[in-house]
Scaffold this motif. Structure first.
Motif, PDB file in Angstrom:
ATOM      1  N   GLY A 147       0.800  -1.211   0.000  1.00  0.00           N
ATOM      2  CA  GLY A 147       0.000   0.000   0.000  1.00  0.00           C
ATOM      3  C   GLY A 147       0.826   1.251   0.000  1.00  0.00           C
ATOM      4  O   GLY A 147       2.050   1.229   0.192  1.00  0.00           O
ATOM      5  N   GLY A 149      -0.134   5.518   1.157  1.00  0.00           N
ATOM      6  CA  GLY A 149      -1.174   6.464   1.545  1.00  0.00           C
ATOM      7  C   GLY A 149      -2.459   5.727   1.897  1.00  0.00           C
ATOM      8  O   GLY A 149      -2.443   4.792   2.694  1.00  0.00           O
ATOM      9  N   LYS A 150      -3.538   6.112   1.263  1.00  0.00           N
ATOM     10  CA  LYS A 150      -4.837   5.505   1.564  1.00  0.00           C
ATOM     11  C   LYS A 150      -5.122   4.272   0.719  1.00  0.00           C
ATOM     12  O   LYS A 150      -6.186   3.670   0.819  1.00  0.00           O
ATOM     13  CB  LYS A 150      -5.949   6.535   1.341  1.00  0.00           C
ATOM     14  CG  LYS A 150      -5.925   7.660   2.364  1.00  0.00           C
ATOM     15  CD  LYS A 150      -7.014   8.677   2.069  1.00  0.00           C
ATOM     16  CE  LYS A 150      -7.037   9.761   3.131  1.00  0.00           C
ATOM     17  NZ  LYS A 150      -7.923  10.868   2.763  1.00  0.00           N
ATOM     18  N   LEU A 151      -4.174   3.950  -0.159  1.00  0.00           N
ATOM     19  CA  LEU A 151      -4.351   2.800  -1.046  1.00  0.00           C
ATOM     20  C   LEU A 151      -3.785   1.536  -0.403  1.00  0.00           C
ATOM     21  O   LEU A 151      -2.618   1.507  -0.021  1.00  0.00           O
ATOM     22  CB  LEU A 151      -3.642   3.070  -2.379  1.00  0.00           C
ATOM     23  CG  LEU A 151      -3.816   2.011  -3.467  1.00  0.00           C
ATOM     24  CD1 LEU A 151      -5.248   1.961  -3.974  1.00  0.00           C
ATOM     25  CD2 LEU A 151      -2.862   2.288  -4.620  1.00  0.00           C
ATOM     26  N   CYS A 152      -4.636   0.507  -0.259  1.00  0.00           N
ATOM     27  CA  CYS A 152      -4.203  -0.750   0.350  1.00  0.00           C
ATOM     28  C   CYS A 152      -4.495  -1.912  -0.583  1.00  0.00           C
ATOM     29  O   CYS A 152      -5.587  -2.013  -1.129  1.00  0.00           O
ATOM     30  CB  CYS A 152      -4.958  -1.014   1.648  1.00  0.00           C
ATOM     31  SG  CYS A 152      -4.679   0.233   2.890  1.00  0.00           S
ATOM     32  N   TYR A 162      -9.338   1.814  -1.453  1.00  0.00           N
ATOM     33  CA  TYR A 162      -8.838   3.172  -1.335  1.00  0.00           C
ATOM     34  C   TYR A 162      -9.660   3.863  -0.263  1.00  0.00           C
ATOM     35  O   TYR A 162     -10.895   3.959  -0.399  1.00  0.00           O
ATOM     36  CB  TYR A 162      -8.920   3.956  -2.658  1.00  0.00           C
ATOM     37  CG  TYR A 162      -8.161   5.274  -2.540  1.00  0.00           C
ATOM     38  CD1 TYR A 162      -6.824   5.348  -2.907  1.00  0.00           C
ATOM     39  CD2 TYR A 162      -8.770   6.406  -1.995  1.00  0.00           C
ATOM     40  CE1 TYR A 162      -6.104   6.514  -2.728  1.00  0.00           C
ATOM     41  CE2 TYR A 162      -8.057   7.579  -1.810  1.00  0.00           C
ATOM     42  CZ  TYR A 162      -6.720   7.632  -2.188  1.00  0.00           C
ATOM     43  OH  TYR A 162      -6.009   8.783  -2.005  1.00  0.00           O
ATOM     44  N   ASP A 163      -9.018   4.293   0.792  1.00  0.00           N
ATOM     45  CA  ASP A 163      -9.720   4.934   1.905  1.00  0.00           C
ATOM     46  C   ASP A 163     -10.846   4.030   2.399  1.00  0.00           C
ATOM     47  O   ASP A 163     -11.951   4.490   2.706  1.00  0.00           O
ATOM     48  CB  ASP A 163     -10.274   6.297   1.447  1.00  0.00           C
ATOM     49  CG  ASP A 163     -10.507   7.237   2.632  1.00  0.00           C
ATOM     50  OD1 ASP A 163     -10.089   6.879   3.755  1.00  0.00           O
ATOM     51  OD2 ASP A 163     -11.105   8.300   2.418  1.00  0.00           O
ATOM     52  N   GLY A 164     -10.584   2.738   2.418  1.00  0.00           N
ATOM     53  CA  GLY A 164     -11.561   1.777   2.911  1.00  0.00           C
ATOM     54  C   GLY A 164     -12.619   1.359   1.902  1.00  0.00           C
ATOM     55  O   GLY A 164     -13.435   0.484   2.187  1.00  0.00           O
ATOM     56  N   LYS A 165     -12.594   1.998   0.717  1.00  0.00           N
ATOM     57  CA  LYS A 165     -13.601   1.641  -0.290  1.00  0.00           C
ATOM     58  C   LYS A 165     -12.996   0.722  -1.349  1.00  0.00           C
ATOM     59  O   LYS A 165     -11.882   0.942  -1.818  1.00  0.00           O
ATOM     60  CB  LYS A 165     -14.144   2.909  -0.967  1.00  0.00           C
ATOM     61  CG  LYS A 165     -14.929   3.779  -0.021  1.00  0.00           C
ATOM     62  CD  LYS A 165     -15.570   4.925  -0.791  1.00  0.00           C
ATOM     63  CE  LYS A 165     -15.982   6.059   0.120  1.00  0.00           C
ATOM     64  NZ  LYS A 165     -14.832   6.873   0.598  1.00  0.00           N
ATOM     65  N   TYR A 224     -10.734   9.510  -6.848  1.00  0.00           N
ATOM     66  CA  TYR A 224     -10.425  10.077  -5.541  1.00  0.00           C
ATOM     67  C   TYR A 224      -9.656  11.395  -5.636  1.00  0.00           C
ATOM     68  O   TYR A 224      -9.145  11.891  -4.639  1.00  0.00           O
ATOM     69  CB  TYR A 224      -9.680   9.045  -4.681  1.00  0.00           C
ATOM     70  CG  TYR A 224     -10.544   7.833  -4.439  1.00  0.00           C
ATOM     71  CD1 TYR A 224     -11.597   7.875  -3.519  1.00  0.00           C
ATOM     72  CD2 TYR A 224     -10.360   6.668  -5.175  1.00  0.00           C
ATOM     73  CE1 TYR A 224     -12.421   6.779  -3.328  1.00  0.00           C
ATOM     74  CE2 TYR A 224     -11.183   5.561  -4.986  1.00  0.00           C
ATOM     75  CZ  TYR A 224     -12.214   5.634  -4.057  1.00  0.00           C
ATOM     76  OH  TYR A 224     -13.032   4.559  -3.880  1.00  0.00           O
ATOM     77  N   GLU A 241       3.300   8.758  -3.023  1.00  0.00           N
ATOM     78  CA  GLU A 241       2.320   9.653  -2.432  1.00  0.00           C
ATOM     79  C   GLU A 241       2.498  11.038  -3.030  1.00  0.00           C
ATOM     80  O   GLU A 241       3.584  11.427  -3.410  1.00  0.00           O
ATOM     81  CB  GLU A 241       2.505   9.692  -0.904  1.00  0.00           C
ATOM     82  CG  GLU A 241       1.893   8.491  -0.227  1.00  0.00           C
ATOM     83  CD  GLU A 241       2.008   8.550   1.276  1.00  0.00           C
ATOM     84  OE1 GLU A 241       1.145   9.180   1.897  1.00  0.00           O
ATOM     85  OE2 GLU A 241       2.950   7.966   1.818  1.00  0.00           O
TER      86      GLU A 241
END
Ligand code: CA
Length: 242
Positions: A147, A149-152, A162-165, A224, A241
């Motif tokens: 991952g 940043g917000k990308l996992c 991405y950000d949990g979505k 995003y 990032e």
């Protein structure tokens, strides 16, 4: 000639490719499925009767089976019943319309999912991805969590958030993103990406990586309002990032 180090690496990459076994006696459907799956970046094996299908499913070379019910020699349920004695390979059954009992029997018999013919190929592809995700696919890397940043990315679960979505990716988009994440903050050349995503023997369009990058950006950066996939002109791509 590959040196030993790159050969080991090559074998590891090979393990990452997901192989789908198609067991279908109708040649036109089998060929169509094969082409669509190859296009999505899967490796494909085929069998045209139940006996051969069972043997290939037990060979350990496939990661998922698309199994037709109406087959010569052994029908799909019988193949599944025998297969389940010693294998938990994911299976998606193909049944004819109106064979509602077949569906029930298929799921009871240990199928992961079923599709009713005729079906939309996109739906089958989505179910294959879902089944692989649920089962953790054939992917068994040590580094399952990637991952930035917000990308996992969860490689084991074949999932990108991405950000949990949830971000829905095709197999090749996923592989491209995986390679970029494994090399985050490092520029990866187009040639390396092509080799890792499409394989050493890829003979198609050389701009395919640019096309997949565009798809990835449309699904992540554009949605995003971020810019995590950077183009390094004349060289390749880099994920970092902002
Ligand atoms: Ca059939």
């Amino acid at each position: 000639m590959l040196n030993s180090q790159s050969f080991v690496h090559f074998l590891k990459e090979e393990e990452m490719a997901v192989t789908v076994l198609i067991v279908e006696d109708e040649e036109k459907i089998g060929r169509f499925l094969e082409l669509e799956l190859l296009h999505e970046g899967y490796e494909v094996m085929k069998a045209v009767n139940g006996r051969d299908g069972l043997e290939k499913a037990q060979s350990g070379k496939a990661d998922l089976v698309v199994l037709d019910v109406m087959l010569p020699e052994l029908n799909g349920f019988e193949v599944l019943r025998r297969l389940r004695k010693n294998s938990d390979i994911p299976v998606i059954m193909l049944t004819a319309r109106d064979e509602v009992m077949d569906k029930v029997a298929g799921l009871d018999g240990g199928a992961d999912d079923y599709m009713t013919k005729p079906f939309a190929i996109e739906e089958l592809l989505a179910r294959i991805r879902l089944v692989l995700k649920k089962r953790g696919g054939a992917v068994n890397a040590d580094k399952n969590q990637l991952g930035i940043g917000k990308l996992c990315m969860d490689v084991q679960r074949y999932e990108v958030l991405y950000d949990g979505k949830q971000v829905e990716l095709t197999h090749r988009e996923f592989e491209l993103l995986r390679v970029l994440l494994e090399n985050k903050n490092i520029v990866v050349s187009r040639d390396t990406l092509l080799e890792k995503v499409c394989g050493y023997d890829y003979m198609g369009e050389t701009n395919i990586i640019d096309v997949y990058v565009r798809y990835l950006r449309s699904k992540i950066d554009d949605v995003y309002q971020v810019k995590i996939i950077q183009t390094v002109r004349g060289v390749g791509y880099c994920i970092k990032e902002e």
